[in-house]
Enzyme design. Structure first.
Site, mmCIF file in Angstrom:
data_model
loop_
_atom_site.group_PDB
_atom_site.id
_atom_site.type_symbol
_atom_site.label_atom_id
_atom_site.label_comp_id
_atom_site.label_asym_id
_atom_site.label_seq_id
_atom_site.Cartn_x
_atom_site.Cartn_y
_atom_site.Cartn_z
ATOM 1 N N ARG A 1 44.303 37.260 38.171
ATOM 2 C CA ARG A 1 45.490 37.964 38.679
ATOM 3 C C ARG A 1 45.592 39.361 38.090
ATOM 4 O O ARG A 1 45.849 40.336 38.807
ATOM 5 C CB ARG A 1 46.766 37.170 38.394
ATOM 6 C CG ARG A 1 46.876 35.889 39.199
ATOM 7 C CD ARG A 1 48.110 35.109 38.834
ATOM 8 N NE ARG A 1 48.036 34.749 37.415
ATOM 9 C CZ ARG A 1 49.056 34.299 36.690
ATOM 10 N NH1 ARG A 1 50.244 34.168 37.240
ATOM 11 N NH2 ARG A 1 48.901 33.981 35.437
ATOM 12 N N ASN B 1 49.359 32.436 41.105
ATOM 13 C CA ASN B 1 48.621 31.177 41.068
ATOM 14 C C ASN B 1 49.283 30.153 41.979
ATOM 15 O O ASN B 1 50.505 30.157 42.138
ATOM 16 C CB ASN B 1 48.585 30.607 39.643
ATOM 17 C CG ASN B 1 47.614 31.336 38.744
ATOM 18 O OD1 ASN B 1 46.737 32.055 39.199
ATOM 19 N ND2 ASN B 1 47.769 31.157 37.449
#
Length: 91
Positions: free
Chosen positions: A17, A35
């Site tokens: 990320r 996520n």
């Protein structure tokens, strides 16, 4: 151009990320990355068509050195609101 993308593989616990945000910031792409409960990562991105296309290619290669994208899906007609910056969503 607006897209949503879901990626699977080794994409959690490898700074995926954070590195995705770095790529987006470099390209001037806005959106979110978060996520998913199934081990994947969800991305929304908007911006200049060429920048978003380059962003997609970088994500498919995995921006995280220890990551590995094995499967992905892209929707080119999402209805999400246009983002003004790129954020990592922690949930």
């Amino acid at each position: 151009m607006k897209i949503s993308m879901t990626v699977h593989g080794r994409v959690q616990g490898v700074a995926f990320r954070y590195m995705t945000k770095m790529v987006a910031d470099e390209l001037g792409v806005h959106g979110i990355v978060k996520n998913l409960d199934d081990g994947g990562v969800y991305i929304e991105a908007n911006g200049d068509k060429l920048a978003v296309q380059q962003f997609i290619e970088e994500v498919k290669k995995s921006p995280a050195p220890m990551g590995n994208v094995t499967n992905y899906s892209i929707d080119f007609n999402p209805t999400f609101r246009e983002h003004k910056r790129f954020n990592v969503v922690y949930s």
